[in-house]
Design a protein around this motif. Sequence first.
Motif, PDB file in Angstrom:
ATOM      1  N   UNK A   3      -6.573  -2.406 -12.360  1.00 51.75           N
ATOM      2  CA  UNK A   3      -5.441  -1.979 -11.449  1.00 51.75           C
ATOM      3  C   UNK A   3      -5.684  -2.216 -10.051  1.00 51.75           C
ATOM      4  N   UNK A   4      -4.951  -2.410  -9.279  1.00 50.80           N
ATOM      5  CA  UNK A   4      -5.237  -2.324  -7.653  1.00 50.80           C
ATOM      6  C   UNK A   4      -4.008  -1.841  -7.187  1.00 50.80           C
ATOM      7  N   UNK A   5      -4.141  -0.902  -6.358  1.00 43.85           N
ATOM      8  CA  UNK A   5      -2.953  -0.277  -5.492  1.00 43.85           C
ATOM      9  C   UNK A   5      -3.031  -0.237  -4.153  1.00 43.85           C
ATOM     10  N   UNK A   6      -1.950  -0.810  -3.655  1.00 39.23           N
ATOM     11  CA  UNK A   6      -2.152  -0.965  -2.163  1.00 39.23           C
ATOM     12  C   UNK A   6      -0.745  -0.101  -1.518  1.00 39.23           C
ATOM     13  N   UNK A   7      -1.319   0.395  -0.202  1.00 37.52           N
ATOM     14  CA  UNK A   7      -0.305   1.092   0.749  1.00 37.52           C
ATOM     15  C   UNK A   7       0.317  -0.201   1.280  1.00 37.52           C
ATOM     16  N   UNK A   8       1.525   0.101   1.676  1.00 39.31           N
ATOM     17  CA  UNK A   8       2.395  -0.921   2.449  1.00 39.31           C
ATOM     18  C   UNK A   8       2.113  -0.876   3.878  1.00 39.31           C
ATOM     19  N   UNK A   9       2.613   0.103   4.716  1.00 41.78           N
ATOM     20  CA  UNK A   9       2.708   0.178   6.007  1.00 41.78           C
ATOM     21  C   UNK A   9       1.262   0.337   6.434  1.00 41.78           C
ATOM     22  N   UNK A  10       1.176  -0.459   7.560  1.00 45.15           N
ATOM     23  CA  UNK A  10      -0.524  -0.710   8.199  1.00 45.15           C
ATOM     24  C   UNK A  10      -1.498  -1.155   7.251  1.00 45.15           C
ATOM     25  N   UNK A  11      -0.975  -1.607   5.946  1.00 42.59           N
ATOM     26  CA  UNK A  11      -2.233  -2.013   4.946  1.00 42.59           C
ATOM     27  C   UNK A  11      -1.497  -3.390   4.705  1.00 42.59           C
ATOM     28  N   UNK A  12      -0.772  -3.654   3.784  1.00 36.79           N
ATOM     29  CA  UNK A  12      -0.179  -4.899   3.465  1.00 36.79           C
ATOM     30  C   UNK A  12       0.545  -5.335   4.695  1.00 36.79           C
TER      31      UNK A  12
END
Length: 209
Positions: A3-12
């Motif tokens: 499992x990989x979890x990314x933040x959205x704002x200022x990350x993706x």
Amino acid sequence: MKLAVFDFDSTLMDGETIDFLAEEMGVSQQIAQITKKAMQGELDFYESLKTRVKLLEGMPQKKAVEICHNLPLNLGAKETIAELKKNGYKVVCFSGGFKFATEYFRDILGLDGEFSNTLHCKNGKLTGEVGGEMMFDFSKGTMLSVIQRLLNVCPKNTLVVGDGANDISMFAYAEKKIAFCAKEILKQQANIIIDKKDLREILSHIKSL
């Protein structure tokens, strides 16, 4: 299963969704100051989110959606997600930002899922109210633990990527903790630090993932 979890704002995405919305309303300075303090861990995330969204009251819903659909992605976002999926990862996004953005970019990025907050609208305008799955500083950790149980994924097989204080809670549930162009408070909790604004840098660690 991994499992990989990314933040959205200022990350993706390159920037904070609420800052782009603030520009339209002429409240950029007020919102940016609150955002900065919240991401550095100086303000309660829930209170800061409610305060910032209140400043968006009256924005036409159509305009908010348009802005959220035209946000700039960070370099390497699509390629990194695609490569992780090739390597057996389920990839999801957790965001203290908004569904208008995360639902739209879910399909563009090839995410397996996204969890974020909903801007309340009435009569075609934002009411200044917000609710959802990512309202608190502990929300990402709580949601990650739920997903790990559902998918039967252990921390050893979990990778998390974020940039701000509200990402700290999910770091406790992952063995690979990546601080991406992050605030110092998050770097202190990370075991992989990437300061180059290119998500493909994550792939240089792929052998250890």
